[in-house]
Design an enzyme around this catalytic site. Structure first.
Site, PDB file in Angstrom:
ATOM      1  N   HIS A  63      42.875  22.490  46.641  1.00  0.00           N
ATOM      2  CA  HIS A  63      44.288  22.695  47.147  1.00  0.00           C
ATOM      3  C   HIS A  63      44.776  23.475  48.106  1.00  0.00           C
ATOM      4  O   HIS A  63      43.988  24.495  48.787  1.00  0.00           O
ATOM      5  CB  HIS A  63      44.898  22.691  46.232  1.00  0.00           C
ATOM      6  CG  HIS A  63      44.499  24.455  45.504  1.00  0.00           C
ATOM      7  ND1 HIS A  63      43.750  25.001  45.372  1.00  0.00           N
ATOM      8  CD2 HIS A  63      45.649  25.834  45.403  1.00  0.00           C
ATOM      9  CE1 HIS A  63      43.863  26.413  45.234  1.00  0.00           C
ATOM     10  NE2 HIS A  63      45.309  26.255  45.070  1.00  0.00           N
ATOM     11  N   HIS A  65      46.995  26.056  48.384  1.00  0.00           N
ATOM     12  CA  HIS A  65      47.716  27.709  48.774  1.00  0.00           C
ATOM     13  C   HIS A  65      46.731  28.311  49.113  1.00  0.00           C
ATOM     14  O   HIS A  65      45.530  28.097  49.673  1.00  0.00           O
ATOM     15  CB  HIS A  65      47.250  28.128  46.653  1.00  0.00           C
ATOM     16  CG  HIS A  65      48.464  27.682  45.958  1.00  0.00           C
ATOM     17  ND1 HIS A  65      48.530  27.493  44.837  1.00  0.00           N
ATOM     18  CD2 HIS A  65      49.796  27.353  46.256  1.00  0.00           C
ATOM     19  CE1 HIS A  65      49.749  27.031  44.401  1.00  0.00           C
ATOM     20  NE2 HIS A  65      50.405  27.317  44.825  1.00  0.00           N
ATOM     21  N   ASP A  67      44.858  31.490  48.927  1.00  0.00           N
ATOM     22  CA  ASP A  67      43.609  32.148  49.040  1.00  0.00           C
ATOM     23  C   ASP A  67      42.119  31.029  49.370  1.00  0.00           C
ATOM     24  O   ASP A  67      41.398  31.705  48.771  1.00  0.00           O
ATOM     25  CB  ASP A  67      43.709  32.348  47.805  1.00  0.00           C
ATOM     26  CG  ASP A  67      44.324  32.265  46.723  1.00  0.00           C
ATOM     27  OD1 ASP A  67      45.069  31.173  46.647  1.00  0.00           O
ATOM     28  OD2 ASP A  67      44.034  32.725  45.381  1.00  0.00           O
ATOM     29  N   HIS A  68      43.084  29.710  48.841  1.00  0.00           N
ATOM     30  CA  HIS A  68      42.081  28.591  49.455  1.00  0.00           C
ATOM     31  C   HIS A  68      41.727  28.268  50.813  1.00  0.00           C
ATOM     32  O   HIS A  68      40.916  27.322  51.070  1.00  0.00           O
ATOM     33  CB  HIS A  68      42.345  27.617  48.258  1.00  0.00           C
ATOM     34  CG  HIS A  68      42.086  28.355  46.839  1.00  0.00           C
ATOM     35  ND1 HIS A  68      41.298  28.079  45.877  1.00  0.00           N
ATOM     36  CD2 HIS A  68      43.053  28.721  46.257  1.00  0.00           C
ATOM     37  CE1 HIS A  68      41.433  29.201  44.803  1.00  0.00           C
ATOM     38  NE2 HIS A  68      42.750  29.424  44.838  1.00  0.00           N
ATOM     39  N   ASP A 208      41.466  26.660  40.390  1.00  0.00           N
ATOM     40  CA  ASP A 208      42.789  26.713  40.112  1.00  0.00           C
ATOM     41  C   ASP A 208      43.563  25.606  39.177  1.00  0.00           C
ATOM     42  O   ASP A 208      43.758  24.019  39.760  1.00  0.00           O
ATOM     43  CB  ASP A 208      44.252  26.900  41.321  1.00  0.00           C
ATOM     44  CG  ASP A 208      44.114  28.712  42.429  1.00  0.00           C
ATOM     45  OD1 ASP A 208      42.893  28.358  41.672  1.00  0.00           O
ATOM     46  OD2 ASP A 208      44.290  28.931  42.583  1.00  0.00           O
ATOM     47  N   HIS A 266      36.870  34.023  41.088  1.00  0.00           N
ATOM     48  CA  HIS A 266      38.758  33.883  41.618  1.00  0.00           C
ATOM     49  C   HIS A 266      39.328  34.858  40.035  1.00  0.00           C
ATOM     50  O   HIS A 266      39.982  34.074  39.495  1.00  0.00           O
ATOM     51  CB  HIS A 266      38.998  32.478  40.774  1.00  0.00           C
ATOM     52  CG  HIS A 266      40.062  32.400  41.327  1.00  0.00           C
ATOM     53  ND1 HIS A 266      41.568  32.454  40.946  1.00  0.00           N
ATOM     54  CD2 HIS A 266      40.970  31.548  42.857  1.00  0.00           C
ATOM     55  CE1 HIS A 266      42.576  31.637  41.347  1.00  0.00           C
ATOM     56  NE2 HIS A 266      42.443  31.372  42.545  1.00  0.00           N
TER      57      HIS A 266
END
Length: 309
Positions: A63, A65, A67-68, A208, A266
């Site tokens: 996805h 976001h 941090d990814h 997530d 994570h």
């Protein structure tokens, strides 16, 4: 010699810490080298692992976001800088195509690498690979999110004692494998009579998400499950509100799904002591348990050994 292992680039959620880089995971699986969720700093972390941009065959983003995915611009530019000689496939949620386009062209550079852009459009979408099938399943998070699993097809293991009993040896063994049977002295011997099924290996990657059907579908019978455990049980209410898992929930998923090796990662910056995740997960999961560390490696477990029927 083929290699199957996970290389961890970073284990932090949302914000890096002094000991945890942003997300990033490399899966070495025979000829495939897949980069999952490259966060900031992934390119530099790779310098410590022995894996180079030239090795990469595929990038999977769960996805968009930050941090990814904020490591994508650097990784994509590095592919061109190193003049990677083959197309590199890139998978990501189709609804985030605009984000991907922005990240791909976040700054000026001379693009020479060839990206095979293959967005994920639907739950259960499959991509055929030479080593098996890459499957995406929808997860439950505030933005469109998919987890991935790699499934190797089942094979067979020939049983020497049964081959010997039928007098099958030398070139006849290869013929049996190719044709699926041999005609010997007026009797047909099938491959099934002299072999057992060799289960294919499975790898699952779950980031997530709150608990949902997709989590269990990905984890089912995984030899190696990499799964987020952002929170401990003391923050279970918060985890549910923001679409994340606790260490205990991740461990229960693994136990109920027949996972062999569980890798928790994570981690929220609020936790300094990783033993909390271990202790909470161990209450539910008795198999091989790994609390991921930056720059650590985790081997895919050896194949399950089938027993003769």
């Amino acid at each position: 010699m083929s290699m199957r292992e996970l290389v961890v680039l970073g284990t932090a959620s949302q914000a890096p810490t002094r000991v945890r880089n942003h997300n990033g995971y490399l899966l070495r699986w025979d000829d495939e080298v897949i980069l999952f969720d490259p966060g900031e700093g992934s390119q530099r972390q790779m310098l410590h692992t022995g894996v180079t941009a030239t090795d990469l065959t595929r990038i999977c983003v769960t996805h968009f976001h930050g941090d990814h995915c904020l490591g994508l611009p650097g990784m994509i530019q590095r592919l061109s800088l190193d003049r990677v000689p083959r197309p590199v496939a890139v998978h990501f949620p189709a609804g985030g195509a605009e984000y991907f386009a922005r990240l791909r062209h976040a700054s000026s550079f001379h693009e020479t690498a060839e990206l095979a852009v293959e967005p994920i459009h639907a739950d259960g979408q499959r991509v055929a690979l030479g080593i098996g099938t890459l499957e995406a399943r929808r997860l439950r998070h505030p933005v469109e999110t998919y987890g991935y699993r790699l499934v190797e097809p089942d094979g067979c293991r020939l049983l020497p004692e049964r081959l010997s009993a039928y007098g099958i040896a030398g070139p006849a063994v290869g013929e049996l494998l190719r044709a699926g049977h041999l005609d010997l002295d007026g009797r047909r011997v099938s491959r099934d009579e002299v072999s057992v099924t060799r289960p294919g290996q499975r790898f699952a990657f779950v980031m997530d998400t709150g608990l949902c059907d997709g989590v269990y579908a990905l984890a089912e019978h995984a030899d190696l499950l990499v799964i987020e455990s952002t929170f401990c049980e003391s923050e279970a209410t918060l985890a549910a509100e923001v679409g994340h898992l606790t260490a205990g929930q991740a461990a229960r998923v693994a136990a109920e799904s027949g996972v062999r090796t569980l890798v928790l990662t994570h981690f929220s910056q609020r936790y300094a002591d990783p033993r909390r995740f271990h202790d909470e997960a161990r209450e539910h999961f008795t198999g091989e348990l790994v609390i991921a560390e930056d720059l650590g490696t985790v081997p895919v477990p050896p194949r399950r050994v089938p027993s003769p029927g």
